[in-house]
Design an enzyme around this catalytic site. Structure first.
Site, PDB file in Angstrom:
ATOM      1  N   ARG A  73      99.773  76.138  63.716  1.00 29.34           N
ATOM      2  CA  ARG A  73     100.535  77.222  64.318  1.00 29.34           C
ATOM      3  C   ARG A  73      99.977  77.501  65.714  1.00 29.34           C
ATOM      4  NH1 ARG A  73      99.243  81.454  62.581  1.00 29.34           N
ATOM      5  NH2 ARG A  73      97.802  80.985  60.902  1.00 29.34           N
ATOM      6  N   TYR A 215     105.909  71.413  63.740  1.00 33.18           N
ATOM      7  CA  TYR A 215     104.910  71.652  62.689  1.00 33.18           C
ATOM      8  C   TYR A 215     105.234  72.903  61.852  1.00 33.18           C
ATOM      9  CZ  TYR A 215     100.765  73.172  60.351  1.00 33.18           C
ATOM     10  OH  TYR A 215      99.923  73.606  59.372  1.00 33.18           O
ATOM     11  N   GLY A 216     104.967  72.824  60.568  1.00 31.60           N
ATOM     12  CA  GLY A 216     105.127  73.890  59.562  1.00 31.60           C
ATOM     13  C   GLY A 216     105.493  75.278  60.045  1.00 31.60           C
ATOM     14  N   LYS A 224     106.616  81.991  58.008  1.00 33.24           N
ATOM     15  CA  LYS A 224     105.873  83.009  58.749  1.00 33.24           C
ATOM     16  C   LYS A 224     106.815  83.859  59.609  1.00 33.24           C
ATOM     17  CE  LYS A 224     101.974  81.426  57.239  1.00 33.24           C
ATOM     18  NZ  LYS A 224     101.248  82.189  56.212  1.00 33.24           N
ATOM     19  N   HIS A 244     101.084  89.049  53.625  1.00 37.01           N
ATOM     20  CA  HIS A 244     100.508  87.694  53.579  1.00 37.01           C
ATOM     21  C   HIS A 244      99.603  87.632  52.343  1.00 37.01           C
ATOM     22  CE1 HIS A 244      98.012  84.476  55.963  1.00 37.01           C
ATOM     23  NE2 HIS A 244      98.922  83.910  55.212  1.00 37.01           N
ATOM     24  N   SER A 266      94.307  82.990  56.864  1.00 37.89           N
ATOM     25  CA  SER A 266      94.706  81.598  56.641  1.00 37.89           C
ATOM     26  C   SER A 266      93.497  80.734  56.296  1.00 37.89           C
ATOM     27  CB  SER A 266      95.353  81.046  57.908  1.00 37.89           C
ATOM     28  OG  SER A 266      96.441  81.859  58.252  1.00 37.89           O
ATOM     29  N   ALA A 267      93.717  79.805  55.370  1.00 41.96           N
ATOM     30  CA  ALA A 267      92.710  78.807  54.990  1.00 41.96           C
ATOM     31  C   ALA A 267      91.416  79.418  54.448  1.00 41.96           C
ATOM     32  CB  ALA A 267      92.424  77.857  56.155  1.00 41.96           C
ATOM     33  N   CYS A 268      91.548  80.496  53.666  1.00 41.61           N
ATOM     34  CA  CYS A 268      90.389  81.094  52.973  1.00 41.61           C
ATOM     35  C   CYS A 268      90.492  80.862  51.476  1.00 41.61           C
ATOM     36  CB  CYS A 268      90.336  82.597  53.212  1.00 41.61           C
ATOM     37  SG  CYS A 268      89.670  83.052  54.792  1.00 41.61           S
ATOM     38  N   GLY A 269      91.321  79.928  51.064  1.00 44.35           N
ATOM     39  CA  GLY A 269      91.379  79.607  49.635  1.00 44.35           C
ATOM     40  C   GLY A 269      92.405  80.417  48.865  1.00 44.35           C
ATOM     41  N   LYS A 270      93.472  80.883  49.543  1.00 45.18           N
ATOM     42  CA  LYS A 270      94.499  81.640  48.814  1.00 45.18           C
ATOM     43  C   LYS A 270      95.159  80.773  47.744  1.00 45.18           C
ATOM     44  CE  LYS A 270      97.507  83.803  51.470  1.00 45.18           C
ATOM     45  NZ  LYS A 270      97.313  83.323  52.846  1.00 45.18           N
ATOM     46  N   THR A 271      95.488  79.534  48.132  1.00 49.25           N
ATOM     47  CA  THR A 271      96.166  78.656  47.169  1.00 49.25           C
ATOM     48  C   THR A 271      95.243  78.370  45.984  1.00 49.25           C
ATOM     49  OG1 THR A 271      97.429  77.730  49.001  1.00 49.25           O
ATOM     50  CG2 THR A 271      97.483  76.503  46.952  1.00 49.25           C
ATOM     51  N   ASP A 291     101.335  82.530  49.191  1.00 48.29           N
ATOM     52  CA  ASP A 291     101.230  82.861  50.617  1.00 48.29           C
ATOM     53  C   ASP A 291     101.846  84.205  50.999  1.00 48.29           C
ATOM     54  OD1 ASP A 291     100.268  82.080  53.182  1.00 48.29           O
ATOM     55  OD2 ASP A 291     102.284  81.482  53.780  1.00 48.29           O
ATOM     56  N   ARG A 383      98.580  69.085  55.486  1.00 52.36           N
ATOM     57  CA  ARG A 383      99.270  69.922  54.496  1.00 52.36           C
ATOM     58  C   ARG A 383      99.990  69.100  53.440  1.00 52.36           C
ATOM     59  NH1 ARG A 383      99.131  75.773  55.459  1.00 52.36           N
ATOM     60  NH2 ARG A 383      97.875  75.923  57.338  1.00 52.36           N
ATOM     61  N   ARG A 414      86.328  85.014  54.866  1.00 56.33           N
ATOM     62  CA  ARG A 414      85.086  84.213  54.891  1.00 56.33           C
ATOM     63  C   ARG A 414      84.027  85.021  55.605  1.00 56.33           C
ATOM     64  NH1 ARG A 414      85.541  78.594  54.335  1.00 56.33           N
ATOM     65  NH2 ARG A 414      87.705  78.120  53.826  1.00 56.33           N
ATOM     66  N   TYR A 509      85.607  79.300  43.303  1.00 54.36           N
ATOM     67  CA  TYR A 509      86.636  78.602  42.513  1.00 54.36           C
ATOM     68  C   TYR A 509      86.830  79.262  41.138  1.00 54.36           C
ATOM     69  CZ  TYR A 509      85.710  75.389  46.319  1.00 54.36           C
ATOM     70  OH  TYR A 509      85.525  74.857  47.561  1.00 54.36           O
TER      71      TYR A 509
HETATM   72  C1  OXD Z   1      98.839  79.990  57.300  1.00 57.63           C
HETATM   73  C2  OXD Z   1      99.682  79.217  56.391  1.00 57.63           C
HETATM   74  O1  OXD Z   1      98.460  79.497  58.368  1.00 57.63           O
HETATM   75  O2  OXD Z   1      99.971  79.708  55.292  1.00 57.63           O
HETATM   76  O3  OXD Z   1      98.526  81.144  56.941  1.00 57.63           O
HETATM   77  O4  OXD Z   1     100.104  78.115  56.768  1.00 57.63           O
HETATM   78 MN    MN Z   2      99.415  81.769  55.138  1.00 60.48          MN
END
Ligand code: OXD
Ligand code: MN
Length: 601
Positions: A73, A215-216, A224, A244, A266-271, A291, A383, A414, A509
């Site tokens: 992004r 890109y995404g 988003k 979010h 973003s990218a802190c392990g939400k998934t 997300d 991704r 984090r 985890y």
């Molecule tokens: C982000 C995403 O960047 O979900 O938060 O892609």
């Molecule tokens: Mn996100």
């Protein structure tokens, strides 16, 4: 599709107008069918955009490699063009909407020459949900079409719901790479100059204009752009929330189920959290979203959350059978991979995938790669795009049009120091204070320097479509919309604490289920806690640590209140609050003062 499959005059006129402006060679109305998806994937294989993976190992899967300039992004190119600058606030880029439109109309002029303009009707939220929002994305990217088919409810059914008079969010997207007659296309067309990419939101008109990136988050405009930036501004007016956040369901061995929403930058392990496999016996986690959550007060006064998306656009590197076994099972088929490495067997690979690196591979840039070559095989922000329905732990209610009732909100980031493993807010206002002071070390999800602390209130810094001070006030106002006792409890968690020597203090985890168990116990009124200056922390025996190797010394650090660290934390929160000037709600100033007093700093 040759005939126009709608009677919606506004839509037909707008499509015509944009096709004329962009000089698209064709206009194609997407029906959302499997046949259409398959055809577009095959066309992209022919064009070199997609590489089919080994169909025995990964049936229905493709790999795309983006242009090297188009990997994340672009927050510095993202604008909120409200009429008044003040309404975008200090955390958003702003430009005058008329000036922006004039400039972008220039960019769009002829930008789809030689390309097809796809019309993508999509719904954020299940089609039968009264709170779903319809968008129409016009794009010159087939990659966007196939990704949107996974990430949203897309196609003919949406046009049927829109009918002749329904309204929709207008989304225009172009990769910004017109083709001259006879010019050969490239695998990933885009505008390579970062200064010419624009991701622009017009909140008053509910319109999104994106240019230059394929890109995404810059190009799949339902995510988003619509479901967070535009939706947050609609939500404020209508009295609901677009956040979010992941949505997950936790069930105890006794069969008690609680739904929890969690916001992490973003990218802190939400998934990973959303699909966690708990290490505690008898506990289960089911996923409803990884997300975005749209949240409103239900008829019973509780807050109900719904996932507006229908797929996962997850960060690949770091995803493994250890960190997220359920994601690994989700992506075994019918998944699009972007910027991962290709193995000689025709499978995918990335760093920290939990399996040894192949002896050689083709890296995300399409170059030959060996483990000792000194480069990463996958881009750090590579991704996977996968249908949510393929997740083995998808919750039975994930498409419930009404959403599910939320018992707790978690915030986190984090934070290698100071912030304890888990901390429960004293009140709704204290919880809003916690959300507003969320911060995290930056990662590769957005362009910029990684590893520095960035305040990211409610993990919404790049996604709030209006003034962040008004957004804080909106959160506070939820307490006036229902009975306080019905509001979710609020917690702050931090899986990322390190010792002074730099060792991870918490295994994370599946072991995060130990923290979630305490959260459930607190909701039910049984969890053991000690009141501290910063919030309610688990007592020494409050967390279920059975079978865990973490030492009592580590646990002490994880649950300590470190006055020196908090002193610095308060100074930083204060400095961040200063940005919001008069729009900073008094209730948050009061929370900050209260914290100072309790800490005696
Ligand atoms: C982000 C995403 O960047 O979900 O938060 O892609
Ligand atoms: Mn996100």
């Amino acid at each position: 599709m040759s005939t126009v499959p709608t009677t919606n005059r506004k839509l037909m006129d707008w499509v015509k107008e944009v096709a004329k402006l962009t000089q698209a060679a064709n206009v194609y109305w997407c029906d959302g069918s499997q046949a259409e998806y398959d055809r577009l994937c095959q066309e992209m294989v022919k064009a070199g955009t997609f590489t089919p993976l080994n169909q025995k190992l990964r049936p229905g899967c493709f790999l795309a490699r983006s242009h090297v300039s188009d990997v994340a992004r672009v927050e510095d190119r993202t604008y909120i063009c409200s009429q008044a600058k003040e309404d975008a606030g200090p955390t958003n880029n702003w430009a005058d909407p008329n000036e922006m439109k004039t400039m972008m109309t220039g960019l769009y002029s002829g930008c789809m020459q030689g390309r097809t303009m796809y019309v993508i009707p999509f719904s954020m939220g299940p089609l039968d949900s009264p709170i779903a929002k319809i968008g129409i994305e016009l794009t010159d990217s087939a990659y966007v079409v196939v990704n949107m088919r996974i990430m949203t409810r897309m196609g003919k059914a949406v046009l049927d719901k829109l009918g002749a008079t329904g309204s929709f969010v207008e989304c225009i997207h172009s990769v910004g790479a017109p083709l001259k007659p006879g010019q050969k296309d490239v695998a990933w067309p885009c505008e390579p100059d970062p200064a010419k990419k624009y991701i622009v939101h017009f909140p008053e008109e509910q319109a999104i204009w994106s240019y230059g990136s394929g890109y995404g988050g810059n190009a799949l405009l339902g995510k988003k752009c619509l479901a967070l930036r535009i939706a947050s501004s609609i939500a404020r007016k209508e009295g609901w929330m677009a956040e979010h956040m992941v949505i997950l369901a936790l069930t105890s061995p006794a069969g008690k189920k609680h739904y929890v929403c969690a916001a992490f930058p973003s990218a802190c392990g939400k998934t990973n959290l959303a699909m966690m496999q708990p290490s505690l016996p008898g506990w289960s986690v089911k996923c409803l979203g990884d997300d975005i959550a749209w949240i409103r007060v239900g008829e019973d006064g509780r807050l109900y959350a719904m996932n507006p998306e229908s797929g996962f656009f997850g960060v690949a590197p770091g995803t493994s059978n250890q960190s997220n076994p359920n994601a690994m099972k989700t992506i075994v088929k019918d998944t699009i991979f972007t910027n991962v490495a290709l193995t000689p067997e025709g499978d995918i690979w990335w760093e920290d995938m939990g399996i040894p690196a192949p002896a050689k591979a083709i890296d995300w840039e399409g170059k030959e790669w060996t483990p000792d070559c000194g480069r990463k095989a996958a881009h750090a922000n590579a991704r996977f795009t996968a249908p949510a329905a393929q997740c083995p732990v998808i919750d039975e209610d994930w498409q419930n049009p009404a959403g599910v009732p939320i018992s707790a909100f978690l915030f986190g980031g984090r934070r290698p120091s100071t912030i304890p493993l888990v901390n429960e807010a004293f009140s709704w206002e204290h919880g809003v204070f916690m959300g507003s002071s969320t911060g995290s070390e930056t990662t590769a999800a957005a362009l910029g320097k990684a590893g520095v602390l960035r305040r990211d209130p409610f993990a919404m810094l790049p996604f709030c479509g209006y003034h962040m001070g008004d957004y804080f006030a909106h959160w506070l106002s939820m307490a006036g919309r229902t009975d306080r006792s019905k509001l979710p409890k609020v917690f702050f968690v931090n899986w990322f604490r390190k010792s002074p020597e730099g060792k991870w203090l918490w295994p994370g985890y599946g072991d995060n289920s130990r923290v979630l168990k305490w959260v459930c116990e607190r909701i039910e009124g049984t969890g053991k806690a000690v009141k501290t200056a910063i919030g309610n922390l688990p007592t020494a025996d409050g967390l279920d640590l059975s079978g865990l190797k973490t030492t009592p010394e580590d646990m002490k650090q994880l649950l300590a209140v470190d006055p020196e660290g908090w002193n610095a934390e308060i100074a930083d929160i204060s400095a961040n609050y200063d940005k919001f000037g008069a729009k900073l709600p008094a209730a948050l100033k009061k929370e900050l003062e209260g914290l100072k007093q309790r800490l005696g700093v």
